[in-house]
Enzyme design. Structure first.
Site, PDB file in Angstrom:
ATOM      1  N   ARG A  68      43.766  54.684  71.108  1.00 38.00           N
ATOM      2  CA  ARG A  68      43.236  55.951  71.635  1.00 38.00           C
ATOM      3  C   ARG A  68      43.950  56.331  72.936  1.00 38.00           C
ATOM      4  O   ARG A  68      44.212  57.501  73.193  1.00 38.00           O
ATOM      5  CB  ARG A  68      41.728  55.839  71.868  1.00 38.00           C
ATOM      6  CG  ARG A  68      41.120  57.139  72.366  1.00 38.00           C
ATOM      7  CD  ARG A  68      39.599  57.118  72.335  1.00 38.00           C
ATOM      8  NE  ARG A  68      39.051  58.413  72.717  1.00 38.00           N
ATOM      9  CZ  ARG A  68      38.213  58.592  73.727  1.00 38.00           C
ATOM     10  NH1 ARG A  68      37.815  57.571  74.462  1.00 38.00           N
ATOM     11  NH2 ARG A  68      37.758  59.799  74.014  1.00 38.00           N
ATOM     12  N   ASN A  99      38.224  62.302  78.569  1.00 34.77           N
ATOM     13  CA  ASN A  99      38.679  60.911  78.562  1.00 34.77           C
ATOM     14  C   ASN A  99      37.523  59.914  78.624  1.00 34.77           C
ATOM     15  O   ASN A  99      37.735  58.726  78.859  1.00 34.77           O
ATOM     16  CB  ASN A  99      39.647  60.665  79.723  1.00 34.77           C
ATOM     17  CG  ASN A  99      41.022  61.233  79.433  1.00 34.77           C
ATOM     18  OD1 ASN A  99      41.469  61.200  78.278  1.00 34.77           O
ATOM     19  ND2 ASN A  99      41.679  61.763  80.442  1.00 34.77           N
ATOM     20  N   HIS A 198      40.712  56.649  63.415  1.00 34.09           N
ATOM     21  CA  HIS A 198      39.289  56.343  63.573  1.00 34.09           C
ATOM     22  C   HIS A 198      38.822  55.253  62.614  1.00 34.09           C
ATOM     23  O   HIS A 198      37.635  55.030  62.474  1.00 34.09           O
ATOM     24  CB  HIS A 198      38.456  57.623  63.434  1.00 34.09           C
ATOM     25  CG  HIS A 198      38.628  58.561  64.592  1.00 34.09           C
ATOM     26  ND1 HIS A 198      38.190  59.851  64.602  1.00 34.09           N
ATOM     27  CD2 HIS A 198      39.225  58.375  65.805  1.00 34.09           C
ATOM     28  CE1 HIS A 198      38.498  60.427  65.767  1.00 34.09           C
ATOM     29  NE2 HIS A 198      39.133  59.551  66.508  1.00 34.09           N
TER      30      HIS A 198
HETATM   31  C1  HEM Z   1      40.882  66.065  66.666  1.00 29.88           C
HETATM   32  C2  HEM Z   1      41.284  64.979  67.114  1.00 29.88           C
HETATM   33  C3  HEM Z   1      40.430  63.898  67.712  1.00 29.88           C
HETATM   34  C4  HEM Z   1      39.185  63.959  68.280  1.00 29.88           C
HETATM   35  C5  HEM Z   1      38.287  65.162  68.486  1.00 29.88           C
HETATM   36  C6  HEM Z   1      38.853  62.620  68.689  1.00 29.88           C
HETATM   37  C7  HEM Z   1      37.693  62.273  69.348  1.00 29.88           C
HETATM   38  C8  HEM Z   1      37.313  60.969  69.615  1.00 29.88           C
HETATM   39  C9  HEM Z   1      36.088  60.604  70.295  1.00 29.88           C
HETATM   40  C10 HEM Z   1      35.058  61.563  70.864  1.00 29.88           C
HETATM   41  C11 HEM Z   1      36.018  59.260  70.305  1.00 29.88           C
HETATM   42  C12 HEM Z   1      34.902  58.387  70.888  1.00 29.88           C
HETATM   43  C13 HEM Z   1      35.246  57.920  72.293  1.00 29.88           C
HETATM   44  C14 HEM Z   1      34.087  57.186  72.926  1.00 29.88           C
HETATM   45  O1  HEM Z   1      32.964  57.683  72.825  1.00 29.88           O
HETATM   46  O2  HEM Z   1      34.309  56.122  73.538  1.00 29.88           O
HETATM   47  C15 HEM Z   1      37.218  58.765  69.670  1.00 29.88           C
HETATM   48  C16 HEM Z   1      37.512  57.437  69.506  1.00 29.88           C
HETATM   49  C17 HEM Z   1      38.733  56.976  69.084  1.00 29.88           C
HETATM   50  N1  HEM Z   1      39.822  57.779  68.765  1.00 29.88           N
HETATM   51 FE1  HEM Z   1      39.824  59.768  68.483  1.00 29.88          FE
HETATM   52  N2  HEM Z   1      39.867  61.783  68.352  1.00 29.88           N
HETATM   53  C18 HEM Z   1      40.853  62.522  67.767  1.00 29.88           C
HETATM   54  C19 HEM Z   1      42.075  62.070  67.353  1.00 29.88           C
HETATM   55  C20 HEM Z   1      42.523  60.779  67.545  1.00 29.88           C
HETATM   56  C21 HEM Z   1      43.883  60.343  67.396  1.00 29.88           C
HETATM   57  C22 HEM Z   1      45.058  61.247  67.032  1.00 29.88           C
HETATM   58  C23 HEM Z   1      43.902  59.015  67.655  1.00 29.88           C
HETATM   59  C24 HEM Z   1      45.058  58.029  67.681  1.00 29.88           C
HETATM   60  C25 HEM Z   1      46.226  58.227  67.175  1.00 29.88           C
HETATM   61  C26 HEM Z   1      42.540  58.610  67.931  1.00 29.88           C
HETATM   62  C27 HEM Z   1      42.145  57.325  68.143  1.00 29.88           C
HETATM   63  C28 HEM Z   1      40.861  56.936  68.451  1.00 29.88           C
HETATM   64  C29 HEM Z   1      40.417  55.543  68.527  1.00 29.88           C
HETATM   65  C30 HEM Z   1      41.246  54.323  68.187  1.00 29.88           C
HETATM   66  C31 HEM Z   1      39.078  55.582  68.937  1.00 29.88           C
HETATM   67  C32 HEM Z   1      38.176  54.363  69.235  1.00 29.88           C
HETATM   68  C33 HEM Z   1      38.336  54.059  70.721  1.00 29.88           C
HETATM   69  C34 HEM Z   1      37.560  52.846  71.237  1.00 29.88           C
HETATM   70  O3  HEM Z   1      36.941  52.124  70.460  1.00 29.88           O
HETATM   71  O4  HEM Z   1      37.605  52.638  72.452  1.00 29.88           O
HETATM   72  N3  HEM Z   1      41.740  59.712  67.883  1.00 29.88           N
HETATM   73  N4  HEM Z   1      37.976  59.833  69.269  1.00 29.88           N
END
Ligand code: HEM
Ligand SMILES: *[C@@H]1O[C@H](CO)[C@@H](O)[C@H](O)[C@H]1NC(C)=O
Length: 326
Positions: A68, A99, A198
């Site tokens: 992320r 963030n 995700h």
């Molecule tokens: C429209 C695109 C995206 C949206 C709206 C989005 C939104 C989010 C949100 C809100 C979370 C939760 C964060 C939290 O509450 O701690 C999340 C987690 C995550 N996102 Fe996305 N994301 C998007 C695209 C991406 C992309 C392109 C990647 C990587 C290439 C990604 C990788 C991750 C990962 C690995 C997590 C888990 C993070 C953790 O466990 O700390 N996301 N995302």
């Protein structure tokens, strides 16, 4: 050897070298190349690989956080998300609410300090971050992604307004998601594939409150929404620290994310909507049925996302430590 002969030999050598170098260049991203550090820091990839592996042993959620981190830094991929500097009238990028939940910035600092010992002042924090993210994918069972290198670190302080305007809100829908990734050169297929990130990690209740309570519009996956509401009750005082898993096999990089969203188990708005939008559904179905197809599209999406609009050559700097602009 005659002088003329000598000139011919040198000339031929120059041509061969020019050919080799031009082949190594990456199309559409001036200044980046595969093997950028082969001569000046051949240990680099090994250091990052073993570093990410050992950090994942102590905290198995490390890969999710690193992946992320890559997405959030790749509004330029210039390591600006790692900078801590703050002053009274200045809020650094990391302070943006977009963030929220970003973790493991210090892991990149740590990798950088190990690299600095072996190859002082050679390797950018921006490249270390990208290498860490691709090791995160591979070490969780995902594809091995070949990434071009040669990014430079930002030298200007970036403020939270940048992240506020360029990163998607947690309740973004399909239209805005596709627009965002199209700007970075991703195809429709790649845009669906990259959301497959995700497959790892967690989401804080705070980030799904609006989906669950402000605009609950989806008729699909009602049962799963009830489950999410139980896990994340409205008005809870702990919504900034409680989390739900993005997917049951949260530590493994696989295609279960797509299988789950098809079955109505998408956590975020975007996860819930991609199996129902006519533009995205064919790819969701394909990736749910064929993990190799997902891995392939994810890999090319990863390379595009991580090479779009980067600093190279004499732009920017190579920081000494990643959290300070030095
Ligand atoms: C429209 C695109 C995206 C949206 C709206 C989005 C939104 C989010 C949100 C809100 C979370 C939760 C964060 C939290 O509450 O701690 C999340 C987690 C995550 N996102 Fe996305 N994301 C998007 C695209 C991406 C992309 C392109 C990647 C990587 C290439 C990604 C990788 C991750 C990962 C690995 C997590 C888990 C993070 C953790 O466990 O700390 N996301 N995302
Ligand atoms: C929860 O996090 C958001 C976003 O970072 C912040 O605006 C809000 O003040 C936090 N709420 C609490 C109770 O800490």
């Amino acid at each position: 050897m005659s002088r003329m002969h000598m000139i011919k030999v040198v000339g031929a050598l120059v041509l061969v070298l020019a050919y080799i170098c031009s082949n190594d260049q990456v199309e559409g991203s001036e200044g980046l190349s595969y093997g950028f550090y082969d001569k000046v820091c051949p240990q680099l990839e090994g250091i990052v690989r073993s570093g990410v592996q050992s950090m994942s042993l102590t905290d198995p959620t490390t890969p999710a956080a690193l992946l992320r981190l890559m997405f959030h830094d790749c509004q330029g991929c210039d390591a600006s998300i790692l900078v801590d500097s703050e002053s009274n009238n200045y809020k650094s990028e990391i302070r943006s609410s977009r963030n929220m939940g970003i973790r493991k910035r210090e892991a990149v600092n740590l990798l950088k300090s190990v690299v600095e010992v072996q190859c002082p002042q050679r390797v950018s924090c921006a490249d270390i971050l990208i290498l860490a993210a691709r090791e995160a994918v591979f070490s969780s069972g995902g594809p091995r992604i070949d990434v071009p290198l040669g990014r430079r670190d930002s030298s200007n302080p970036t403020n939270s307004a940048l992240a506020d305007s360029s990163l998607p809100p947690s309740n973004v829908g399909v239209d805005d998601m596709l627009r965002l990734f199209e700007q970075k050169g991703l195809s429709l297929e790649e845009s669906v594939a990259i959301i497959g990130a995700h497959t790892l990690g967690v989401t804080h209740c705070f980030n799904i409150e609006s989906r669950l309570y402000d605009d609950p519009k989806s008729e699909h996956g009602r049962a799963f929404e009830m489950y999410l509401k139980l896990r994340c009750p409205q008005g809870s005082l702990t919504s900034n620290i409680s989390v739900v898993l993005n997917e049951p096999t949260t530590l493994t990089f696989d295609n279960h994310y797509f299988i789950n969203t098809i079955n109505g188990r998408g956590v975020l708005t975007i996860d819930a909507e991609i199996p129902f939008d006519p533009r995205t559904v064919p790819f969701v179905q394909r990736f749910a049925a064929d993990q190799d197809a997902f891995f392939q599209a994810f890999s090319s999406a990863f390379v595009k996302l991580s090479t779009s609009g980067v600093l190279t050559g004499s732009q920017g700097i190579i920081r000494r430590s990643c959290n300070a602009l030095n």
